[in-house]
Each structure stands twice: as structure tokens, then as C-alpha cells.
Design an enzyme around this catalytic site. Sequence first.
Site, mmCIF file in Angstrom:
data_model
loop_
_atom_site.group_PDB
_atom_site.id
_atom_site.type_symbol
_atom_site.label_atom_id
_atom_site.label_comp_id
_atom_site.label_asym_id
_atom_site.label_seq_id
_atom_site.Cartn_x
_atom_site.Cartn_y
_atom_site.Cartn_z
ATOM 1 N N ASP A 123 0.756 -1.156 0.126
ATOM 2 C CA ASP A 123 0.108 0.168 -0.024
ATOM 3 C C ASP A 123 0.769 1.317 0.189
ATOM 4 O OD1 ASP A 123 -1.996 -1.826 0.117
ATOM 5 O OD2 ASP A 123 -3.071 -0.949 1.945
ATOM 6 N N ASP A 124 0.164 2.353 -0.393
ATOM 7 C CA ASP A 124 0.545 3.713 -0.260
ATOM 8 C C ASP A 124 1.905 4.201 -1.377
ATOM 9 O OD1 ASP A 124 -1.079 3.595 1.707
ATOM 10 O OD2 ASP A 124 0.531 3.694 3.197
ATOM 11 N N HIS A 136 -5.734 2.897 -4.649
ATOM 12 C CA HIS A 136 -5.893 3.272 -3.096
ATOM 13 C C HIS A 136 -6.000 4.435 -2.933
ATOM 14 C CE1 HIS A 136 -4.874 1.657 0.922
ATOM 15 N NE2 HIS A 136 -3.719 2.554 1.079
ATOM 16 N N HIS A 148 -5.359 9.353 -0.418
ATOM 17 C CA HIS A 148 -5.370 8.710 0.960
ATOM 18 C C HIS A 148 -6.230 9.213 1.827
ATOM 19 C CE1 HIS A 148 -3.858 5.998 4.128
ATOM 20 N NE2 HIS A 148 -3.381 5.244 2.904
ATOM 21 N N HIS A 205 3.890 -2.507 3.113
ATOM 22 C CA HIS A 205 3.657 -0.919 2.723
ATOM 23 C C HIS A 205 5.212 -0.598 1.946
ATOM 24 C CE1 HIS A 205 0.977 -0.789 5.870
ATOM 25 N NE2 HIS A 205 0.373 0.083 5.140
#
Length: 729
Positions: free
Chosen positions: A110-111, A161, A165, A262
Site C-alpha cells: 500500500d501507499d 488506493h 489517501h 507498505h
Amino acid sequence: MTVDRSAPPPHDPAESTSLLPPLRRRRRIRRRRVFAGALGLTVLLLLATVVLVEVYTDAGFSPDGTTPAGTADTEVPRAVREGGPVIDLTGGGEVRTYGMPAKTIALTFDDGPDPRWTPKILDVLARHHAPATFFVVGSQVARHPDLTARIAREGHELGGHTFTHPDLAGLSEWRRELENSQTQLAIAHATGRATRLMRPPYSSFADALTDKDWQTVRAVGGQGYLTVLDTMDSEDWKRPGADAIVRNLTPEGDTGQIVLLHDAGGDRSQTVAALDRLIPQLQKRGYRFSTVSAAIGGRINPPAAGDAVWRGRALVRTVRVADAVLAALWILLITAGALIVISTLILFAFAWRHSRHRRGPDWSWGLPVTSPVTVVVPAYNEEKTIGPAVRSLAVSAHPGVEVLVVDDGSTDGTADAVRDLRLGNVRVVRIPNGGKAGALNAGVALSLHDLVVMVDADTVVEPDAIHRLVQPIADPRVGAVAGNVKVGNRRGLIGRWQHIEYVIGFNLDRRLYDTFGCIPTIPGALGAFRREALTGSGGLSTDTLAEDTDLTFAIHRAGWRVVYEESARAYTEAPATVRQLWRQRYRWSYSTMQSMWKHRRAVLDRGASGRFGRRGLLFIALFSVLLPLLAPLVDLMAIYGLLFLDREVTVIGWLAMLVVQVLTAVLAFRLDHEALRPLWSLPLQQIVYRQVMYVVLLHSALSALTGRRLEWQTIHRTGDLSSAPVPGR
């Protein structure tokens, strides 16, 4: 003394040489005004838009798992709580979930993408031949499209995603749609492909979904996406160590898993190290690694629609422009900060040195100057102020002072007010109206002496000011002397703020310029000249609206020294309203730039003119034009920091700049033997008054850039010189 009844009406010297018919000229001026205003408004709107885009796309966020979503789960279907981590609501009301096949691991990140950590993770995956799924943040994709393309090119899967965010449950429907659709566009631009997978930020396991989470899942499904949760959380966002991350991601049995890691949002060195150990360990246990879509029998990143690619290109370019502009603003802010610090240090060092040097026991300009002086006072409709001004000059302590009042075609009782004083050493000459420069030239031509002092008609001088002002002329190299001008009307806030500005400007800036031999302006309120320096430099010109600055530059270029005599004090009436202040400072700023442009070729000259051009003009441009133009960034970025960055750090930084301003003001007031009481208003001056000066300077710069010819700005006089000494006492 004569009155010319045929004198032409007051006119703008800057327009006197125009060959255009008056109507056409006025139309051109109006067009330039509109253009300057439109240009300024456009620049401000563009900057505002860029800042808003940057704020929106700045993916400075908390890692997933750090924000609790609540506890209530009555609305979450049992099939979802007990089902797999992939939730499909694209079929209308029907709910379907999918899990991973046995012995199958879907590594999800993620991210990202992150330019530092994503490539390291990709290298580890390539080394162990393990495909993965990257749930990317759209704004990061826009900033790093090449890295996103590498992810797809190496056989990995891309999922969304969101673009910035946020917590989708707290957004409106259109904002949720925008977050996901913009992410699709960014992926389409970078890879030419689309995605059906979406992982909402701050999501958790399927059996931990709350009613708030379920609202988000339903919204994502309604947009046509599969919601991908996880079954094992590495908790790498806590940075617990590589060993702990490996333990968190090691399954006990043969059940397939979607594991959460991540590749952005902070230091991911532990994630990289853990991944390099985890993959081979699980491969030895017979686990295979797969993307999410491949594991559930779906298609990995199908081709994007044609319009999505070019729309994504436009989106990415907008983000890049916003990044570039904000980066440029930060560079300019650092430049402004450095100039402020450097100029402050220089001001402190040289102003203190200048003051101590002038006060030393061995300091002297030479033999005392007692030669007679002609004081030229140009006056146009100065009936309210001319009396105190002339009286203060007539009673001067210097021997042989002649006061010559040049009435520039006044339509009020200016000349009568002077005659009513009945002072023997005062003459009045009336000439056709031709502007201040013409009146001063006439006064110089009619003066009886070789030492000429110029004083404005709204200025009162101290009894010994003229005597002190002419003393530097004992040095044969000195051609002109700037006096110490103070604000005479200080009772209101505007007057008090200008008083602070004048004290700092004259007692620090002018001392600095004096040290470097490049004083930019002999103030019209109080300045002394050798007649030889005046005539040798061509006298006062009507080419610019700043006849005093223009003349000072010309005297420098003619090889004369221009110095500052701080003990010669005069008190002038400053503008009493914001409107009057705006008009005065607008003219000052514009005319300074105008004079610099007129004398720009001095940088290529030889001799004294070249020395002034290459040193003086550069110094003046740096600290009198560039620094004031950049200074607003300090306040603008402070506001930006308060709204969107670390508020504590921002406040500390702004207060540090205020402390610098206070120390500078205290030094200036001490050097000038002024009481410190007015400095209580300095913080408020930084918040209010300084912003007005910023806008004035920006307006002047835009006018200069667009070629607008500024008309003379008349300042309304009230005759209030309450802080000035009373003449004759």
C-alpha cells in the site's frame, strides 16, 4: 514675483513627450491598466489554483491501520464477515466474496509508489520470482509514472488506493468518485492499463468491518470495483523490526493469505529486509506467490479506454506543474530567508560600525562649512503646510540661509501664506505649472549661492539641520548629502507604523548604502547639493516620476560621493489614510524601478558610472527590489504551513522572523535616539501594514512590466506635524 495667467494646467511629465492625441492616449492608458489588473489577477488565481492542487495531491498521510473505524457492525452482512477478503458488489444487490486458494500468498503493498523504497522491493520480488499486487496512491503515480510503469512491466498487478489517501467514509459521494476515478486516470497514463481492484485506506480484515467500513465497501462496489482487504497484517508501519514482520506474515497452516505491507509512507528498510527472508522461507514450505486477480481467476489490469490515457496525461501534467511551482516557491522562500538573514547581519554590522565611526573623537568631514546656502522649496497648493516649513528654514542656525519658495502655479493661497510670514531672508517666485522637477530646476537657476538645499513644502526642519546637513561638503569628493527624514504625524496607527519604517529605513538601510557608496535617493524632504554636482549631472529630469532618485543616480554616475548625515533631521507629513499611503508608495516603488531601468546601461560603462552600475545598481536591485518582492513568501508560506503543514514548526519559524524584525527595529531606534514606545505596534505592523506594502510593490512591478505610464499621485495634506519641533523656539 510674477503670475503667469496663461500657464497650462497641471500635467503629467511622463506623458509630456507623447505624440498621440489625448483621447487615444487615455484609451491606451486604460487598456494598460486593465491589462495590468488582469495580469495580476490571473497570476494570483494561478498561484491559488496551484497551491490548492498541491494541497489536494500532497499524500502526506497516516499509515493504514492507525485510525480506528469504530465498533458498530450491525449493518455488515454475515456473509461478508465470515467470507473472504475480496468483496464483490458489482452485481447489484448480490454479495460475493473470494479467498485465496490453499498454499497461495498474495503479497500486497500500500501507499506507493515511492522512489526510494518501491525499487528496492521490486528488486527483491524479481530476485525471488514473486509477483505481487501494489495498491497505489494516484497522486504518487502522477509524480512517479515511470516507476508505476516498471511495476506493471515486471508482471505485478496495480490496484487503486485512492488519489490522496483520505478516509472514504468521511467523504461525499462525488469526492469518493473523484478519488477513485483520478487514480484510474493516473494509472492509465503511466501504464495504458486499468484496474478493477480497490483497497480503501484504513481498511482492515473482513471480520473486523464496521458499519462505517461497510458504507465505504458499498460505495466502492457501486463504482464497479472489487474491494480487497487482507488476512494478515505485517504491521510494518510500526517498524517493529524485520524479525517481527516475518513472524506476523508466517501462516501456521496451508490456508491461502492476502498479506498487507507498505512500500511508502516512511522508512521501509525493515520491510525490504523482512521480504527478502519471508519469500524464500514460504517457497520452501511449498507456498506459491500470486497477484490477487490471478488467484481468484480474474484479469490482471486490462487495457484502459483511449480517453482515459489522454485525460490521465492532463491530470499528471497538472500535478507536475503544481509540484514544480510549489518547489519554486520553496526555493524562492529559502532565497528570501537567506537574503533577509544576510541583509540583517549586514545591517547590524555596518550600521553599528557606521554609527561608531561617525561618533569617534577623530571623526570630521573637514573644516566647518559656513558658506551661505540657498534652500529651494517647491510648492504646489501647499497653503496648509508652507508656513511652518518656511518658518523653520528661515530661523536656521546656519549663517547666510536664503529660502527660495518656488510656487509652481498653485491655485490656492500658497504664495500669500509665505508673504504673510514677512521674513526677510525668504523669497517667493511664481512660475507656470510644470511639475516638481521643473520647479526645482527653476529654483536652482535662481539661487544666489553654490550650496543648494532642497526641502519639501510639507517639511519642518530642526534649527541646526541645515548647518549639519552641509558639513559633509567639506570633503571635496562629496556632491550631495541625504538628511534624516522623520514622520511628523505619528499619533495614529498608520503614522506610527510609518514612523517605525522611516527610522529603520534611514538609520539602518541608509547607513548600509552609505558604507557601500550607493545611497539610492536623496530625499526630497531634506537634501543638500553642490551646484557643480547638480549642473554636471544634468539637473532634475522629467524622464521619470522619481526626480530625486533619478538625480541621485546621475550624481553617482558623474563621479561624486553621496553621503548620509544622520544628525540633520527633518519632519515631514506622512499619508494619514490607507488610500493616500497606497498612492504615495505606489509612486515610490514604480519610480524607483523606472529610474533603475533608465540608468541600466551604467553596468556597461567605465569609470565612476560603471562602478556605480555594477555595484550600486546591483545592490539596490537585490535589497530594494528583489528582497521586498520575495518577502511576501514568508507570510504566504506561513499561512500555507498553518493550514497544511506542521503548525508548531510554522509558528516558531514566523516568530523567529518577527524577533529578527524587533531586534532590527530596536537597533535602529537606539542609533537614532528614539523612544522605543512605538515598537509595541510592530507585531501588528508585520501582520497588517506589511501586507499592504507587498500588494503595492506587486502592483508597481506589474505596472512597470506592462509598460504602463504612471500619472502623478497627489497626496492630500492636513498640516498635522504634531511630532515636529516648533519653529522659532
